[in-house]
Motif scaffolding. Structure first.
Motif, short mmCIF file in Angstrom:
data_model
loop_
_atom_site.label_atom_id
_atom_site.label_comp_id
_atom_site.label_asym_id
_atom_site.label_seq_id
_atom_site.Cartn_x
_atom_site.Cartn_y
_atom_site.Cartn_z
N LYS A 48 54.47 30.06 22.72
CA LYS A 48 54.56 31.20 21.81
C LYS A 48 53.16 31.42 21.27
CE LYS A 48 59.35 30.48 20.61
NZ LYS A 48 60.35 30.31 19.60
N HIS A 49 52.94 32.52 20.60
CA HIS A 49 51.59 32.84 20.15
C HIS A 49 51.05 31.83 19.13
CE1 HIS A 49 53.95 34.69 16.95
NE2 HIS A 49 52.86 34.71 16.23
N ASP A 50 51.93 31.10 18.44
CA ASP A 50 51.45 30.19 17.40
C ASP A 50 51.82 28.73 17.62
OD1 ASP A 50 54.14 30.53 17.03
OD2 ASP A 50 54.02 30.60 14.85
N LYS A 106 56.58 19.97 18.95
CA LYS A 106 55.88 21.25 18.91
C LYS A 106 54.54 21.03 18.22
CE LYS A 106 58.34 24.82 17.98
NZ LYS A 106 59.15 25.88 17.35
N ILE A 107 53.49 21.66 18.76
CA ILE A 107 52.19 21.61 18.10
C ILE A 107 51.75 23.03 17.77
CG2 ILE A 107 51.51 19.43 19.17
CD1 ILE A 107 49.71 21.07 21.04
N TYR A 108 50.86 23.15 16.79
CA TYR A 108 50.47 24.45 16.28
C TYR A 108 48.97 24.70 16.41
CZ TYR A 108 55.13 24.35 14.34
OH TYR A 108 56.49 24.28 14.21
N THR A 109 48.37 24.26 17.51
CA THR A 109 46.96 24.51 17.72
C THR A 109 46.70 24.83 19.17
OG1 THR A 109 44.73 23.62 17.47
CG2 THR A 109 46.45 22.04 18.04
N LYS A 110 45.71 25.69 19.41
CA LYS A 110 45.31 26.01 20.78
C LYS A 110 44.13 25.16 21.21
CE LYS A 110 46.98 30.71 20.54
NZ LYS A 110 46.70 32.12 20.65
N GLY A 135 44.76 22.14 29.95
CA GLY A 135 45.12 22.77 31.22
C GLY A 135 45.39 21.79 32.35
N ARG A 136 45.67 20.54 32.05
CA ARG A 136 45.89 19.52 33.08
C ARG A 136 47.35 19.35 33.48
NH1 ARG A 136 42.54 14.25 31.13
NH2 ARG A 136 40.54 15.27 30.75
N TYR A 137 48.25 19.76 32.64
CA TYR A 137 49.66 19.44 32.85
C TYR A 137 50.47 20.69 33.15
CZ TYR A 137 47.72 15.41 30.55
OH TYR A 137 46.92 14.35 30.22
N PRO A 138 51.64 20.53 33.77
CA PRO A 138 52.47 21.70 34.08
C PRO A 138 52.77 22.52 32.84
CG PRO A 138 53.32 19.74 35.16
CD PRO A 138 52.22 19.28 34.25
N GLY A 139 52.62 23.82 32.97
CA GLY A 139 52.92 24.73 31.87
C GLY A 139 51.72 25.06 31.00
N GLU A 140 50.61 24.32 31.16
CA GLU A 140 49.44 24.59 30.31
C GLU A 140 48.60 25.72 30.90
OE1 GLU A 140 48.19 20.85 27.68
OE2 GLU A 140 47.28 20.86 29.63
#
Length: 140
Positions: A48-50, A106-110, A135-140
């Motif tokens: 999600k965006h956040d 859930k985490i809240y940081t990009k 960006g190493r794992y599925p879905g990232e």
């Protein structure tokens, strides 16, 4: 060294990323004289965006020589992860599910988020570092 390389190839094929050896009494092993390793896999299930939802699965594998011989069920193991999310220290206790431990959070940081997976069996604590949002794992 060749055994360890083959082991990591097997784990990567199963989507497991990091493995560390643990000491398990022979009476608990289903394969005598095998070596046992903690390993984990990571998946980001939605974005999600956040916030980002992650699932981390920890498994105990038995290796006999150069061959993967399946998972091992440990009754007295505990697994959790700890990290700082926007300055708040969090500790997520993983739930036991058959032969795996599963943590959903859930985490809240990009930004890149370093965390530690702590696996404890028989008073032997193993810490496995992990960085999320790279960006190493599925879905990232």
């Amino acid at each position: 060294m060749k055994r360890l390389f083959i082991f990591f190839l097997i784990l990567l094929g199963l989507n497991y990323i990091v493995a560390q050896e643990i000491l398990v009494p022979e009476k608990l092993k289903t394969i005598p004289n095998s070596q046992c390793y903690w390993a984990y896999s990571v998946e980001r299930v939605n974005t999600k965006h956040d916030s980002y939802n992650y699932i981390i699965t920890v498994n105990v594998a038995q290796i006999d020589g150069a061959w993967y011989r399946g998972t091992l069920k440990l009754k007295d193991g505990t697994v959790y992860c700890r990290f700082n999310d926007k300055g708040i220290t969090k500790k997520i206790q993983f739930k036991k599910s058959r032969k795996n431990w599963i943590g959903k959070f859930k985490i809240y940081t990009k930004k890149t988020l370093p965390l530690e997976i702590v696996a404890n069996y028989n008073q032997q604590e193993v810490i496995m570092p992990l960085n999320l949002n790279e960006g190493r794992y599925p879905g990232e």
